[in-house]
Write a protein that holds these residues in place. Structure first.
Motif, PDB file in Angstrom:
ATOM      1  N   VAL A  62       0.947  -1.303  -0.016  1.00 58.94           N
ATOM      2  CA  VAL A  62      -0.150   0.398  -0.062  1.00 58.94           C
ATOM      3  C   VAL A  62       0.602   1.292  -0.006  1.00 58.94           C
ATOM      4  O   VAL A  62       1.692   1.640   0.846  1.00 58.94           O
ATOM      5  N   ASP A  63       0.506   2.083  -0.875  1.00 59.96           N
ATOM      6  CA  ASP A  63       1.369   3.166  -0.957  1.00 59.96           C
ATOM      7  C   ASP A  63       0.227   4.337  -0.804  1.00 59.96           C
ATOM      8  O   ASP A  63      -0.521   4.782  -1.742  1.00 59.96           O
ATOM      9  N   ARG A  64       0.511   5.258   0.167  1.00 59.38           N
ATOM     10  CA  ARG A  64      -0.605   6.149   1.119  1.00 59.38           C
ATOM     11  C   ARG A  64       0.837   7.349   0.481  1.00 59.38           C
ATOM     12  O   ARG A  64       1.211   7.608   2.079  1.00 59.38           O
ATOM     13  N   ASP A  65      -0.451   9.017  -0.154  1.00 62.62           N
ATOM     14  CA  ASP A  65       0.836   9.878   0.481  1.00 62.62           C
ATOM     15  C   ASP A  65       2.626   9.218   0.110  1.00 62.62           C
ATOM     16  O   ASP A  65       2.175   8.917  -1.047  1.00 62.62           O
ATOM     17  N   HIS A  68       4.956   4.064   2.418  1.00 67.24           N
ATOM     18  CA  HIS A  68       4.544   2.471   2.480  1.00 67.24           C
ATOM     19  C   HIS A  68       4.701   1.152   3.063  1.00 67.24           C
ATOM     20  O   HIS A  68       5.018   2.312   4.441  1.00 67.24           O
ATOM     21  N   THR A 192     -12.461   1.850  -5.878  1.00 61.63           N
ATOM     22  CA  THR A 192     -10.679   1.750  -6.036  1.00 61.63           C
ATOM     23  C   THR A 192     -10.856   1.325  -7.758  1.00 61.63           C
ATOM     24  O   THR A 192     -12.223   0.475  -8.018  1.00 61.63           O
ATOM     25  N   LYS A 210      -6.371   1.423  -7.563  1.00 67.36           N
ATOM     26  CA  LYS A 210      -6.379   3.139  -7.267  1.00 67.36           C
ATOM     27  C   LYS A 210      -7.385   3.499  -6.602  1.00 67.36           C
ATOM     28  O   LYS A 210      -8.321   2.833  -7.660  1.00 67.36           O
ATOM     29  N   ARG A 211      -7.262   4.313  -5.816  1.00 63.38           N
ATOM     30  CA  ARG A 211      -8.740   5.407  -5.780  1.00 63.38           C
ATOM     31  C   ARG A 211      -8.371   6.479  -6.685  1.00 63.38           C
ATOM     32  O   ARG A 211      -7.205   7.783  -7.131  1.00 63.38           O
ATOM     33  N   ALA A 214      -7.577   9.931  -3.704  1.00 67.32           N
ATOM     34  CA  ALA A 214      -6.665   9.800  -3.239  1.00 67.32           C
ATOM     35  C   ALA A 214      -5.644   9.293  -3.582  1.00 67.32           C
ATOM     36  O   ALA A 214      -5.676   8.936  -4.428  1.00 67.32           O
ATOM     37  N   ASP A 215      -4.027  10.029  -3.333  1.00 71.38           N
ATOM     38  CA  ASP A 215      -2.886   9.287  -3.879  1.00 71.38           C
ATOM     39  C   ASP A 215      -2.999   7.785  -2.958  1.00 71.38           C
ATOM     40  O   ASP A 215      -1.853   7.983  -1.908  1.00 71.38           O
ATOM     41  N   PHE A 216      -3.282   7.191  -3.654  1.00 71.58           N
ATOM     42  CA  PHE A 216      -2.982   5.782  -3.149  1.00 71.58           C
ATOM     43  C   PHE A 216      -3.122   4.722  -3.678  1.00 71.58           C
ATOM     44  O   PHE A 216      -4.229   4.990  -5.169  1.00 71.58           O
ATOM     45  N   SER A 217      -2.123   3.772  -3.880  1.00 71.13           N
ATOM     46  CA  SER A 217      -2.115   2.603  -4.271  1.00 71.13           C
ATOM     47  C   SER A 217      -1.893   1.193  -3.919  1.00 71.13           C
ATOM     48  O   SER A 217      -1.411   1.563  -2.567  1.00 71.13           O
TER      49      SER A 217
END
Length: 226
Positions: A62-65, A68, A192, A210-211, A214-217
């Protein structure tokens, strides 16, 4: 006379072959129409081959902003033995005997496995939820018309009782988007994409989510199916 007899045999063989092919097509169509939408989604992703899977290994990312998170799982499907590997620790347990010390770890595995194999969970979990299927429903991200399957889990048991999921897919029964709604609330908590599908030992798996807001993967790496 011989030519007539030979011609008759050939025509008879062709007609028999046509009848056989037609019967085969009719049987396949009949079998397909007897499947539930849950089974059609699972089968579109290779569920028929799950019986041949001895183990599956994957890294959940999960990458959020700017942050990691990752953890790796190895699931021995026959014994139901699970190993979690992180930078800090390695834990092995058996899902047939989860005690209070393993609840948090098992909950993490259930979550990560659900993201990886949600099409199969529709079959595995079907006794635990109710569902509705609608056609020509606008998908939340692409805004295109798709099928929509809504599943609502029961209020008893599990790690997230009462939660709901909306799956959006085309006529090929491959999921393109989904929405998670905690405790079946009206507005989704998370929406997502389902993209970057890869076929591994005949299992069709979405590697990237991906969302749009938001900066979310959320994605999978080092996936191995044996």
């Amino acid at each position: 006379m011989k030519k007539i007899i030979v011609l008759s045999i050939i025509l008879s063989s062709i007609l028999t072959a046509c009848k056989t092919d037609n019967n085969k097509v009719k049987t396949e169509v009949a079998e397909d129409t007897q499947l539930t939408v849950l089974e059609k989604i699972a089968n579109a992703n290779g569920f028929a081959h799950w019986k041949d899977v001895a183990s599956i290994k994957f890294t959940f990312n999960v990458d959020r902003d700017s942050t990691h998170f990752e953890r790796t799982w190895l699931w021995e499907t026959a014994s139901n033995e699970v190993t979690m590997m992180t930078r800090q620790d390695t834990i092995t347990f058996n899902r047939k005997a989860v005690d209070s010390t393993m609840t948090a770890t098992d909950g993490g595995f259930v979550n990560d496995k659900f993201w990886l194999l949600a099409p199969f969970q529709l079959v595995w979990d079907q006794k635990n939820f109710t569902y509705k299927h609608k056609e020509n429903t606008e998908a939340p991200i692409s805004k295109t018309k798709m099928h929509k399957l809504t599943t609502v889990y029961g209020n008893d048991g599990g790690y997230t009782p009462g939660d709901a999921y909306d799956y959006y897919f085309g006529d090929d029964y491959i999921i393109k988007e989904w929405a998670y709604r905690k405790e079946n609330q009206e507005e989704p908590n998370m929406v997502t994409s389902w993209e970057d599908y890869k076929t591994l030992n005949k299992l069709n798996i979405s590697m990237m989510h991906k969302r749009p807001d938001a900066d979310f993967s959320l994605y999978f790496t080092e996936v191995e199916v044996k």
